[in-house]
Scaffold this motif. Sequence first.
Motif, PDB file in Angstrom:
ATOM      1  N   LEU A 171       0.961  -1.287   0.001  1.00 54.33           N
ATOM      2  CA  LEU A 171       0.061   0.092  -0.118  1.00 54.33           C
ATOM      3  C   LEU A 171       0.985   1.256   0.030  1.00 54.33           C
ATOM      4  N   GLU A 172       1.908   0.945   0.576  1.00 51.25           N
ATOM      5  CA  GLU A 172       3.069   2.222   0.519  1.00 51.25           C
ATOM      6  C   GLU A 172       3.286   2.513  -0.968  1.00 51.25           C
ATOM      7  N   ARG A 173       3.525   1.685  -1.583  1.00 47.21           N
ATOM      8  CA  ARG A 173       4.103   1.642  -2.879  1.00 47.21           C
ATOM      9  C   ARG A 173       3.259   2.131  -3.720  1.00 47.21           C
ATOM     10  N   PHE A 174       1.865   1.580  -3.739  1.00 47.24           N
ATOM     11  CA  PHE A 174       0.980   1.814  -4.803  1.00 47.24           C
ATOM     12  C   PHE A 174      -0.308   2.762  -4.297  1.00 47.24           C
ATOM     13  N   GLY A 175      -0.234   3.308  -2.973  1.00 50.66           N
ATOM     14  CA  GLY A 175      -1.317   3.905  -2.471  1.00 50.66           C
ATOM     15  C   GLY A 175      -2.432   3.262  -1.636  1.00 50.66           C
ATOM     16  N   GLN A 176      -3.212   4.024  -0.974  1.00 51.22           N
ATOM     17  CA  GLN A 176      -4.201   3.430   0.210  1.00 51.22           C
ATOM     18  C   GLN A 176      -5.563   3.110  -0.612  1.00 51.22           C
ATOM     19  N   ILE A 177      -6.264   2.262  -0.260  1.00 48.18           N
ATOM     20  CA  ILE A 177      -7.699   1.693  -0.547  1.00 48.18           C
ATOM     21  C   ILE A 177      -8.548   2.253   0.349  1.00 48.18           C
ATOM     22  N   GLU A 178      -9.448   3.176   0.166  1.00 47.63           N
ATOM     23  CA  GLU A 178     -10.328   3.655   1.131  1.00 47.63           C
ATOM     24  C   GLU A 178     -11.785   3.545   0.624  1.00 47.63           C
ATOM     25  N   SER A 179     -11.977   2.905  -0.475  1.00 45.35           N
ATOM     26  CA  SER A 179     -13.350   2.731  -0.880  1.00 45.35           C
ATOM     27  C   SER A 179     -13.188   1.701  -2.088  1.00 45.35           C
ATOM     28  N   PRO A 180     -14.181   1.210  -2.534  1.00 46.48           N
ATOM     29  CA  PRO A 180     -14.425   0.130  -3.699  1.00 46.48           C
ATOM     30  C   PRO A 180     -13.810   0.784  -4.990  1.00 46.48           C
ATOM     31  N   MET A 181     -13.961   1.936  -5.135  1.00 49.16           N
ATOM     32  CA  MET A 181     -13.726   2.855  -6.250  1.00 49.16           C
ATOM     33  C   MET A 181     -12.217   2.918  -6.679  1.00 49.16           C
ATOM     34  N   ASP A 182     -11.388   2.627  -5.387  1.00 52.84           N
ATOM     35  CA  ASP A 182      -9.908   2.733  -5.529  1.00 52.84           C
ATOM     36  C   ASP A 182      -9.390   1.379  -6.022  1.00 52.84           C
ATOM     37  N   LYS A 185      -2.579  -9.184  13.718  1.00 48.93           N
ATOM     38  CA  LYS A 185      -1.997  -8.732  14.868  1.00 48.93           C
ATOM     39  C   LYS A 185      -0.718  -8.213  14.941  1.00 48.93           C
ATOM     40  N   THR A 186       0.028  -8.759  14.027  1.00 49.77           N
ATOM     41  CA  THR A 186       1.587  -8.186  13.711  1.00 49.77           C
ATOM     42  C   THR A 186       1.836  -7.061  13.099  1.00 49.77           C
ATOM     43  N   GLY A 187       0.746  -6.822  12.096  1.00 48.04           N
ATOM     44  CA  GLY A 187       0.705  -5.809  11.240  1.00 48.04           C
ATOM     45  C   GLY A 187       1.332  -6.069   9.866  1.00 48.04           C
ATOM     46  N   LYS A 188       1.644  -7.392   9.747  1.00 43.04           N
ATOM     47  CA  LYS A 188       2.169  -7.721   8.347  1.00 43.04           C
ATOM     48  C   LYS A 188       1.022  -7.858   7.116  1.00 43.04           C
ATOM     49  N   LEU A 189      -0.263  -7.821   7.684  1.00 45.36           N
ATOM     50  CA  LEU A 189      -1.276  -7.818   6.599  1.00 45.36           C
ATOM     51  C   LEU A 189      -2.123  -6.631   7.353  1.00 45.36           C
ATOM     52  N   ILE A 190      -3.126  -6.044   6.444  1.00 42.14           N
ATOM     53  CA  ILE A 190      -3.977  -4.918   6.665  1.00 42.14           C
ATOM     54  C   ILE A 190      -5.316  -5.498   6.098  1.00 42.14           C
ATOM     55  N   HIS A 191      -6.115  -5.394   6.957  1.00 42.82           N
ATOM     56  CA  HIS A 191      -7.774  -5.966   6.219  1.00 42.82           C
ATOM     57  C   HIS A 191      -8.333  -4.819   5.602  1.00 42.82           C
ATOM     58  N   LEU A 192      -8.676  -4.835   4.208  1.00 41.79           N
ATOM     59  CA  LEU A 192      -8.762  -3.818   3.616  1.00 41.79           C
ATOM     60  C   LEU A 192     -10.348  -3.507   3.399  1.00 41.79           C
ATOM     61  N   LEU A 193     -11.187  -2.389   3.521  1.00 42.58           N
ATOM     62  CA  LEU A 193     -12.561  -2.192   3.158  1.00 42.58           C
ATOM     63  C   LEU A 193     -13.360  -3.156   4.180  1.00 42.58           C
ATOM     64  N   SER A 194     -12.881  -3.163   5.582  1.00 44.93           N
ATOM     65  CA  SER A 194     -13.569  -4.340   6.364  1.00 44.93           C
ATOM     66  C   SER A 194     -15.131  -3.976   6.544  1.00 44.93           C
ATOM     67  N   GLU A 195     -15.420  -2.397   6.272  1.00 45.87           N
ATOM     68  CA  GLU A 195     -16.818  -2.060   6.506  1.00 45.87           C
ATOM     69  C   GLU A 195     -17.791  -2.983   5.593  1.00 45.87           C
ATOM     70  N   TYR A 196     -17.133  -3.304   4.440  1.00 49.44           N
ATOM     71  CA  TYR A 196     -18.011  -4.205   3.463  1.00 49.44           C
ATOM     72  C   TYR A 196     -17.780  -5.621   3.558  1.00 49.44           C
ATOM     73  N   GLU A 197     -18.789  -6.623   3.354  1.00 47.25           N
ATOM     74  CA  GLU A 197     -18.942  -7.974   3.530  1.00 47.25           C
ATOM     75  C   GLU A 197     -18.582  -8.402   2.245  1.00 47.25           C
ATOM     76  N   MET A 198     -17.807  -9.833   2.089  1.00 44.35           N
ATOM     77  CA  MET A 198     -17.601 -10.616   1.280  1.00 44.35           C
ATOM     78  C   MET A 198     -18.188 -11.976   1.462  1.00 44.35           C
ATOM     79  N   PRO A 199     -18.586 -12.567   0.292  1.00 45.12           N
ATOM     80  CA  PRO A 199     -19.449 -13.775   0.363  1.00 45.12           C
ATOM     81  C   PRO A 199     -18.718 -14.731   1.145  1.00 45.12           C
ATOM     82  N   GLU A 200     -19.227 -15.320   2.076  1.00 47.51           N
ATOM     83  CA  GLU A 200     -18.529 -16.656   2.943  1.00 47.51           C
ATOM     84  C   GLU A 200     -18.708 -17.914   1.995  1.00 47.51           C
ATOM     85  N   VAL A 201     -17.697 -18.900   2.306  1.00 48.11           N
ATOM     86  CA  VAL A 201     -17.750 -20.073   1.393  1.00 48.11           C
ATOM     87  C   VAL A 201     -18.060 -21.082   2.304  1.00 48.11           C
ATOM     88  N   SER A 202     -18.960 -22.044   1.982  1.00 49.45           N
ATOM     89  CA  SER A 202     -19.396 -23.251   2.951  1.00 49.45           C
ATOM     90  C   SER A 202     -18.058 -24.478   2.631  1.00 49.45           C
TER      91      SER A 202
END
Length: 300
Positions: A171-182, A251-268
């Motif tokens: 994200l530092e390299r290519f920019g932040q993602i703050e909405s699905p439009m990004d 927890k360690t900060g190695k990954l960031i959960h993007l657009l967490s306010e939006y749901e993604m389909p769950e997989v059974s």
Amino acid sequence: MDLNAVTVFTQVVDCGSFTQAAEALNMTKSTVSRKLADLEQHLGVRLITRSTRSLVLTPEGDRFYQLSMQMHDIMNQAELEVSANQDLIRGPLNVVLPVELGHQVLAKYIHSFLLEHPNVTMNLELSNREVDIIGEGIDLYAQIGDLEDSSLVSRYLTTSGRVLVASPKYLERFGQIESPMDLKAPFRMIEVVNKAARIPKWKLQLEDGEVALIDLPCQLRVNTITACLTACVDGLGLAVLPEFICREHFKTGKLIHLLSEYEMPEVSVSLVYADRQLMPKRKKVFIDYLLTAFQNRKQK
């Protein structure tokens, strides 16, 4: 039909040799050959194609072998149910699981089951390949996503939540993602492609009920979730991964959960097996064990 001839046939297939089958059955090689010939004559089909170097099952022979092994299981179960050992759970199980599902989700339940039932043996294959449950004689398989073969039995086990993630350095390299439009170039994705999982297309559920499809160019395709996770942590792109596999990295900060306010389909995730009216007791008990374990986990 001569059931002894059926036993001879399955022994020949298992040994891959008339000579070895004769030794295992304490018969002469000529008796084994005659028994097999009589069985083929009775059935009216060739079961094995013989050559000087090898034995090869015909399509009819392969099918008859699978059915013969099922019959063997049924006879063993019938013996247990009328004998003093009717409560004993024993015998082999042939299980195939997708790699990460087996390693990180089901392994501890399988181990505890085998500890409780020491007379059960298991051949456990962890693989993301496409499987032929009936043709390969697989007792149990775990399907991620929808089941396509309606001739099989599918029992719901659990649900896997999915998350859109990226590493901070990406994200530092290519920019932040703050909405699905990004979600557009220059961002690229890492994709998991294998036969074990039927995952829906990437999409986000928006507030107005609309769905936003995530359609980015792919820089890297891999066949395991672990490889995708590693590549994402290393900054090669965005990824959609099971939520449970990302928790420690959040927890360690190695990954960031993007657009967490939006749901993604769950997989059974479902347990899949061939529909057999007289199922071996060990298989039924194993399936029930897993279903109960996950039901109890959900209630905690």
